[in-house]
Motif scaffolding. Sequence first.
Motif, PDB file in Angstrom:
ATOM      1  N   VAL A 161     100.415  84.988  70.931  1.00 27.54           N
ATOM      2  CA  VAL A 161     100.093  83.601  71.270  1.00 27.54           C
ATOM      3  C   VAL A 161     101.327  82.722  71.127  1.00 27.54           C
ATOM      4  CG1 VAL A 161      98.732  81.585  70.618  1.00 27.54           C
ATOM      5  CG2 VAL A 161      97.675  83.834  70.613  1.00 27.54           C
TER       6      VAL A 161
ATOM      7  N   PHE B  29      82.225  83.307  85.302  1.00 30.32           N
ATOM      8  CA  PHE B  29      83.682  83.471  85.307  1.00 30.32           C
ATOM      9  C   PHE B  29      84.044  84.937  85.141  1.00 30.32           C
ATOM     10  CE2 PHE B  29      85.477  79.195  85.225  1.00 30.32           C
ATOM     11  CZ  PHE B  29      84.332  78.442  85.032  1.00 30.32           C
ATOM     12  N   ALA B  30      85.066  85.338  85.872  1.00 28.89           N
ATOM     13  CA  ALA B  30      85.552  86.718  85.760  1.00 28.89           C
ATOM     14  C   ALA B  30      87.078  86.708  85.759  1.00 28.89           C
ATOM     15  CB  ALA B  30      85.036  87.551  86.932  1.00 28.89           C
ATOM     16  N   ALA B  31      87.625  87.705  85.124  1.00 28.09           N
ATOM     17  CA  ALA B  31      89.084  87.817  85.029  1.00 28.09           C
ATOM     18  C   ALA B  31      89.687  88.212  86.374  1.00 28.09           C
ATOM     19  CB  ALA B  31      89.446  88.857  83.977  1.00 28.09           C
ATOM     20  N   ARG B  32      90.905  87.739  86.610  1.00 29.20           N
ATOM     21  CA  ARG B  32      91.624  88.116  87.832  1.00 29.20           C
ATOM     22  C   ARG B  32      92.850  88.953  87.467  1.00 29.20           C
ATOM     23  NH1 ARG B  32      94.059  84.345  91.084  1.00 29.20           N
ATOM     24  NH2 ARG B  32      93.851  85.753  92.854  1.00 29.20           N
ATOM     25  N   ARG B  33      92.857  90.181  87.921  1.00 30.89           N
ATOM     26  CA  ARG B  33      93.970  91.085  87.662  1.00 30.89           C
ATOM     27  C   ARG B  33      95.287  90.581  88.225  1.00 30.89           C
ATOM     28  NH1 ARG B  33      94.364  96.560  87.056  1.00 30.89           N
ATOM     29  NH2 ARG B  33      96.448  96.249  87.912  1.00 30.89           N
TER      30      ARG B  33
ATOM     31  N   GLY C   2      87.835  90.754  79.930  1.00 29.68           N
ATOM     32  CA  GLY C   2      88.625  91.909  80.364  1.00 29.68           C
ATOM     33  C   GLY C   2      87.816  93.152  80.650  1.00 29.68           C
ATOM     34  N   ASP C   3      86.543  93.134  80.305  1.00 32.20           N
ATOM     35  CA  ASP C   3      85.721  94.310  80.595  1.00 32.20           C
ATOM     36  C   ASP C   3      85.211  94.274  82.030  1.00 32.20           C
ATOM     37  OD1 ASP C   3      83.844  92.351  80.634  1.00 32.20           O
ATOM     38  OD2 ASP C   3      82.610  93.154  79.014  1.00 32.20           O
ATOM     39  N   GLY C   4      85.536  93.224  82.749  1.00 29.70           N
ATOM     40  CA  GLY C   4      85.188  93.180  84.150  1.00 29.70           C
ATOM     41  C   GLY C   4      83.856  92.515  84.440  1.00 29.70           C
ATOM     42  N   ARG C   5      83.099  92.215  83.393  1.00 32.36           N
ATOM     43  CA  ARG C   5      81.825  91.546  83.635  1.00 32.36           C
ATOM     44  C   ARG C   5      82.028  90.057  83.795  1.00 32.36           C
ATOM     45  NH1 ARG C   5      77.825  92.892  79.308  1.00 32.36           N
ATOM     46  NH2 ARG C   5      77.164  90.878  80.122  1.00 32.36           N
ATOM     47  N   ALA C   6      81.322  89.474  84.733  1.00 31.57           N
ATOM     48  CA  ALA C   6      81.349  88.022  84.897  1.00 31.57           C
ATOM     49  C   ALA C   6      80.317  87.418  83.958  1.00 31.57           C
ATOM     50  CB  ALA C   6      81.042  87.649  86.334  1.00 31.57           C
TER      51      ALA C   6
ATOM     52  N   GLN D  41      93.600  97.710  80.057  1.00 30.48           N
ATOM     53  CA  GLN D  41      92.185  97.520  79.717  1.00 30.48           C
ATOM     54  C   GLN D  41      91.389  97.169  80.965  1.00 30.48           C
ATOM     55  OE1 GLN D  41      91.416  94.001  77.469  1.00 30.48           O
ATOM     56  NE2 GLN D  41      89.221  94.384  77.318  1.00 30.48           N
ATOM     57  N   TRP D  42      91.978  96.284  81.763  1.00 28.08           N
ATOM     58  CA  TRP D  42      91.231  95.801  82.928  1.00 28.08           C
ATOM     59  C   TRP D  42      91.143  96.851  84.019  1.00 28.08           C
ATOM     60  CZ3 TRP D  42      92.731  89.968  83.779  1.00 28.08           C
ATOM     61  CH2 TRP D  42      92.501  89.283  82.578  1.00 28.08           C
TER      62      TRP D  42
ATOM     63  N   ALA E  49      87.915  98.415  84.331  1.00 26.76           N
ATOM     64  CA  ALA E  49      86.818  97.536  84.702  1.00 26.76           C
ATOM     65  C   ALA E  49      86.701  97.443  86.213  1.00 26.76           C
ATOM     66  CB  ALA E  49      87.026  96.159  84.097  1.00 26.76           C
ATOM     67  N   LEU E  50      86.133  98.468  86.816  1.00 23.97           N
ATOM     68  CA  LEU E  50      85.904  98.431  88.259  1.00 23.97           C
ATOM     69  C   LEU E  50      84.602  97.699  88.523  1.00 23.97           C
ATOM     70  CD1 LEU E  50      87.068 101.976  89.265  1.00 23.97           C
ATOM     71  CD2 LEU E  50      88.331  99.824  89.163  1.00 23.97           C
ATOM     72  N   GLY E  51      84.386  97.386  89.778  1.00 24.73           N
ATOM     73  CA  GLY E  51      83.146  96.704  90.126  1.00 24.73           C
ATOM     74  C   GLY E  51      83.056  95.327  89.518  1.00 24.73           C
ATOM     75  N   ARG E  52      84.244  94.716  89.268  1.00 27.42           N
ATOM     76  CA  ARG E  52      84.199  93.385  88.682  1.00 27.42           C
ATOM     77  C   ARG E  52      83.551  92.393  89.644  1.00 27.42           C
ATOM     78  NH1 ARG E  52      88.536  93.386  86.027  1.00 27.42           N
ATOM     79  NH2 ARG E  52      89.893  93.193  87.826  1.00 27.42           N
TER      80      ARG E  52
ATOM     81  N   LEU F 105      94.061  82.868  86.234  1.00 29.17           N
ATOM     82  CA  LEU F 105      93.729  84.025  85.397  1.00 29.17           C
ATOM     83  C   LEU F 105      92.251  84.391  85.459  1.00 29.17           C
ATOM     84  CD1 LEU F 105      96.033  83.136  82.394  1.00 29.17           C
ATOM     85  CD2 LEU F 105      96.156  85.231  83.748  1.00 29.17           C
TER      86      LEU F 105
ATOM     87  N   TYR G 181     102.268  93.583  75.621  1.00 26.07           N
ATOM     88  CA  TYR G 181     100.948  92.982  75.469  1.00 26.07           C
ATOM     89  C   TYR G 181     100.240  92.898  76.813  1.00 26.07           C
ATOM     90  CZ  TYR G 181      97.201  89.851  74.140  1.00 26.07           C
ATOM     91  OH  TYR G 181      95.961  89.305  73.933  1.00 26.07           O
TER      92      TYR G 181
ATOM     93  N   ALA H  88      79.908  92.515  89.793  1.00 27.68           N
ATOM     94  CA  ALA H  88      79.267  91.907  88.631  1.00 27.68           C
ATOM     95  C   ALA H  88      79.012  90.424  88.831  1.00 27.68           C
ATOM     96  CB  ALA H  88      80.113  92.124  87.381  1.00 27.68           C
ATOM     97  N   PHE H  89      79.663  89.836  89.824  1.00 34.30           N
ATOM     98  CA  PHE H  89      79.401  88.434  90.108  1.00 34.30           C
ATOM     99  C   PHE H  89      77.972  88.251  90.577  1.00 34.30           C
ATOM    100  CE2 PHE H  89      83.886  87.261  90.133  1.00 34.30           C
ATOM    101  CZ  PHE H  89      83.785  85.978  89.616  1.00 34.30           C
TER     102      PHE H  89
ATOM    103  N   LEU I 245      89.893  85.547  77.601  1.00 33.30           N
ATOM    104  CA  LEU I 245      90.406  86.522  78.565  1.00 33.30           C
ATOM    105  C   LEU I 245      90.077  87.936  78.143  1.00 33.30           C
ATOM    106  CD1 LEU I 245      93.930  85.931  80.049  1.00 33.30           C
ATOM    107  CD2 LEU I 245      91.696  85.895  81.133  1.00 33.30           C
ATOM    108  N   ASN I 246      90.227  88.200  76.847  1.00 36.98           N
ATOM    109  CA  ASN I 246      89.953  89.547  76.366  1.00 36.98           C
ATOM    110  C   ASN I 246      88.485  89.905  76.538  1.00 36.98           C
ATOM    111  OD1 ASN I 246      92.489  90.550  75.618  1.00 36.98           O
ATOM    112  ND2 ASN I 246      92.483  89.296  73.770  1.00 36.98           N
TER     113      ASN I 246
ATOM    114  N   LEU J 121      93.112  83.193  74.989  1.00 32.72           N
ATOM    115  CA  LEU J 121      93.436  84.618  74.973  1.00 32.72           C
ATOM    116  C   LEU J 121      92.200  85.424  74.585  1.00 32.72           C
ATOM    117  CD1 LEU J 121      96.065  85.823  75.788  1.00 32.72           C
ATOM    118  CD2 LEU J 121      96.803  85.865  73.399  1.00 32.72           C
TER     119      LEU J 121
END
Lengths: 110, 110
Positions: B12, A76-80, A31-35, B96-97, B100-103, A64, B89, B106-107, A27-28, A24
Amino acid sequence: MLNPSPGTVDPVLIFAALGDRTRLALLNRLGDGRARSIAALSIDTALTRQAITKHLHVLQDAGLVASLRVGRESRFAARRETIDEARAYLDGVSRQWDDALGRLKAFVEE
Amino acid sequence: MLNPSPGTVDPVLIFAALGDRTRLALLNRLGDGRARSIAALSIDTALTRQAITKHLHVLQDAGLVASLRVGRESRFAARRETIDEARAYLDGVSRQWDDALGRLKAFVEE
DNA sequence: CTAATGGGCAACTTTTAGGTTGCCTATTTG
DNA sequence: CAAATAGGCAACCTAAAAGTTGCCCATTAG
């Protein structure tokens, strides 16, 4: 382009992946979208790089996060989508339960 | 009247409780709002009554069900509040996500 | 009162999850 | 090219989860 785009994933898998403090937290951070590379995600945690790697794979199997190899690092990057899938599942549960009025009453009666 | 009303529970714990097929099935059965005895919840499942009991306690510790002793049986019922907490949650994560555009971009870039 | 039913408790077994160490390969960087 | 960095892989170790069995107690039904 990315690694797995598993259309739709078993909710059990998703919840199980979310049910761990370390994951968790990962993931958080994502969560800012950066890989981020595994190495980057491993600093600031008491765990070893390999432990983080395993957690990332669990998250990936649950859909996820997604990964992409860039040179020598894998990012790695988060998946919405999958978070939304989990939300949708809980929405469904919630909606089902809405119809269930008089639940407390049912405690007393047979 | 009921057993635990744990105000707010660690996400959790909730997700971990949801991340098991047997428990998710139990929750779904209880989702109709009727309270059921352990014996009633144990038929139609390959598992023993004691296994079901353990799962019910995990659900209870997560705040997802509440129990009440009625005569010789103890009845379990689903708790809406905690499902809503889990939903909230995930909503937070999702929100939050959103920022976070342009995820995907960022790759590629650093 | 005596079955039978519903559960609790505790010990025990087995499987899985979380984590580590060691080593080897691919890519950078100086 | 040599050293450093980023990861993959596999074996291994624990601890916790999932499940079982056995027994005992309370409550209800005949």
